[in-house]
Design a protein around this motif. Structure first.
Motif, short mmCIF file in Angstrom:
data_model
loop_
_atom_site.label_atom_id
_atom_site.label_comp_id
_atom_site.label_asym_id
_atom_site.label_seq_id
_atom_site.Cartn_x
_atom_site.Cartn_y
_atom_site.Cartn_z
N ARG A 44 0.84 -1.21 0.00
CA ARG A 44 0.00 0.00 0.00
C ARG A 44 0.87 1.26 0.00
O ARG A 44 0.57 2.23 -0.70
CB ARG A 44 -0.93 -0.02 1.22
N ILE A 45 1.96 1.25 0.77
CA ILE A 45 2.88 2.39 0.77
C ILE A 45 3.47 2.58 -0.62
O ILE A 45 3.53 3.71 -1.13
CB ILE A 45 3.99 2.19 1.82
N LYS A 46 3.88 1.50 -1.26
CA LYS A 46 4.46 1.59 -2.61
C LYS A 46 3.48 2.15 -3.63
O LYS A 46 3.87 2.78 -4.60
CB LYS A 46 4.94 0.21 -3.08
N GLN A 47 2.18 1.91 -3.42
CA GLN A 47 1.15 2.35 -4.37
C GLN A 47 0.88 3.86 -4.30
O GLN A 47 0.23 4.40 -5.20
CB GLN A 47 -0.16 1.61 -4.11
N MET A 48 1.36 4.52 -3.28
CA MET A 48 1.09 5.96 -3.17
C MET A 48 1.68 6.69 -4.38
O MET A 48 2.82 6.43 -4.77
CB MET A 48 1.68 6.51 -1.88
N PRO A 49 0.93 7.62 -4.97
CA PRO A 49 1.40 8.33 -6.17
C PRO A 49 2.35 9.48 -5.85
O PRO A 49 2.15 10.62 -6.26
CB PRO A 49 0.09 8.82 -6.79
N LEU A 60 13.74 13.33 -1.96
CA LEU A 60 12.88 12.60 -1.04
C LEU A 60 13.69 12.28 0.21
O LEU A 60 14.83 11.82 0.11
CB LEU A 60 12.38 11.30 -1.68
N TRP A 61 13.10 12.52 1.37
CA TRP A 61 13.67 12.14 2.66
C TRP A 61 12.69 11.14 3.26
O TRP A 61 11.55 11.50 3.56
CB TRP A 61 13.84 13.35 3.56
N LEU A 62 13.10 9.89 3.41
CA LEU A 62 12.21 8.80 3.80
C LEU A 62 12.66 8.17 5.11
O LEU A 62 13.74 7.56 5.18
CB LEU A 62 12.18 7.75 2.68
N TRP A 63 11.83 8.30 6.16
CA TRP A 63 12.15 7.72 7.46
C TRP A 63 11.94 6.22 7.45
O TRP A 63 10.97 5.72 6.86
CB TRP A 63 11.25 8.30 8.55
N CYS A 64 12.85 5.51 8.11
CA CYS A 64 12.69 4.07 8.28
C CYS A 64 13.42 3.63 9.55
O CYS A 64 14.33 4.30 10.02
CB CYS A 64 13.20 3.31 7.07
N THR A 65 12.98 2.52 10.06
CA THR A 65 13.64 1.92 11.22
C THR A 65 14.72 0.96 10.71
O THR A 65 14.82 0.70 9.50
CB THR A 65 12.63 1.15 12.07
N ASN A 66 15.47 0.38 11.61
CA ASN A 66 16.45 -0.63 11.21
C ASN A 66 15.74 -1.79 10.53
O ASN A 66 16.24 -2.34 9.55
CB ASN A 66 17.25 -1.10 12.42
N GLY A 67 14.55 -2.15 11.02
CA GLY A 67 13.80 -3.26 10.46
C GLY A 67 13.17 -2.97 9.10
O GLY A 67 12.82 -3.90 8.37
N SER A 68 13.01 -1.70 8.74
CA SER A 68 12.39 -1.36 7.45
C SER A 68 13.38 -0.73 6.47
O SER A 68 12.97 -0.23 5.43
CB SER A 68 11.19 -0.42 7.67
N LEU A 69 14.67 -0.77 6.78
CA LEU A 69 15.66 -0.12 5.92
C LEU A 69 15.64 -0.69 4.50
O LEU A 69 15.60 0.06 3.52
CB LEU A 69 17.06 -0.24 6.54
N ARG A 70 15.61 -2.00 4.36
CA ARG A 70 15.57 -2.62 3.02
C ARG A 70 14.29 -2.22 2.30
O ARG A 70 14.30 -1.88 1.12
CB ARG A 70 15.67 -4.14 3.14
N TYR A 73 14.36 1.34 0.72
CA TYR A 73 15.00 1.43 -0.60
C TYR A 73 14.00 1.05 -1.70
O TYR A 73 13.92 1.71 -2.73
CB TYR A 73 16.24 0.53 -0.66
N ASP A 74 13.23 0.00 -1.46
CA ASP A 74 12.23 -0.44 -2.44
C ASP A 74 11.13 0.60 -2.62
O ASP A 74 10.69 0.87 -3.74
CB ASP A 74 11.60 -1.78 -2.02
N VAL A 75 10.68 1.20 -1.52
CA VAL A 75 9.64 2.22 -1.59
C VAL A 75 10.15 3.43 -2.37
O VAL A 75 9.46 3.94 -3.26
CB VAL A 75 9.16 2.63 -0.18
N ALA A 76 11.34 3.90 -2.05
CA ALA A 76 11.90 5.05 -2.76
C ALA A 76 11.94 4.80 -4.26
O ALA A 76 11.54 5.65 -5.07
CB ALA A 76 13.29 5.38 -2.23
N GLU A 77 12.39 3.63 -4.65
CA GLU A 77 12.46 3.30 -6.08
C GLU A 77 11.07 3.21 -6.70
O GLU A 77 10.85 3.67 -7.82
CB GLU A 77 13.25 2.02 -6.27
#
Length: 194
Positions: A44-49, A60-70, A73-77
């Motif tokens: 759902r996050i990736k689907q955001m326009p 883009l400045w994208l917050w993530c935790t250690n558990g969501s770091l990987r 990268y996918d969301v940013a792309e």
């Protein structure tokens, strides 16, 4: 005679976007955030326009935790940005963790097109105290404004930025300045009722 101020005109596209998605880590056995706010799946996050909200040359400045770091990268792309470097927030206390004690979060710096970096001496870390659950440090706005040009948009905002910069906001817990098709927030519903 008092002069009436016209409402601030909100841009439709932004040169800099800050996002703090409500990552759903429950599938990894990590719990706790759902007690504080609604979570979103990675898909759902990736689907955001977000690409539609960004200027052709933007940051883009994208917050993530250690558990969501990987995942970050996918969301940013998926949003049309190239991840460049994580800016690590070093906290003043030890956090929780199943393997190591987490005392950091990351603000992934990403670019699209040829948006210039205005300040090239920022280290890849900063210190700031921890506040209530998930509240990011106010220092982030000074860092972002030093490096990236506005107009600015904060996605998943919980309060107005403590800044004089040209910030607009969107989120579930705040009167949003913009609407995102397919991603309604309470202020969209209030607008429809008026």
């Amino acid at each position: 005679m008092t002069q009436e101020l016209s409402p601030r005109e909100v841009p439709t596209r932004f040169r800099t976007i800050l996002a703090d998605p409500p990552w759903d880590h429950q599938q990894r056995g990590l719990k706790g955030a759902e007690q504080h706010y609604r979570l979103m799946s990675l898909e759902r996050i990736k689907q955001m326009p977000v690409a539609d909200l960004a200027e052709e040359n933007s940051h883009l400045w994208l917050w993530c935790t250690n558990g969501s770091l990987r995942d970050a990268y996918d969301v940013a792309e998926s949003w049309g940005f190239i991840p460049r470097a994580p800016l690590t927030w070093v906290k003043f206390r030890l956090g929780l963790g199943s393997h190591l004690r987490h005392s950091t979060e990351h603000l992934l710096f990403c670019t699209r097109g040829t948006a210039p970096v205005r300040f090239k001496s920022q280290p890849t870390w900063f210190n700031a105290p921890v506040q209530e659950h998930s509240r990011k440090p106010a220092e982030q706005f000074a860092v972002i404004e030093r490096i990236s040009a506005g107009p600015y948009l904060e996605l998943f905002a919980r309060r107005r930025p403590p800044s004089n910069g040209d910030w607009s906001v969107w989120g579930w817990e705040i009167e949003s300045d913009i609407s995102i098709p397919g991603f309604p927030v309470p202020s969209d519903i209030q607008q429809e009722r008026r």
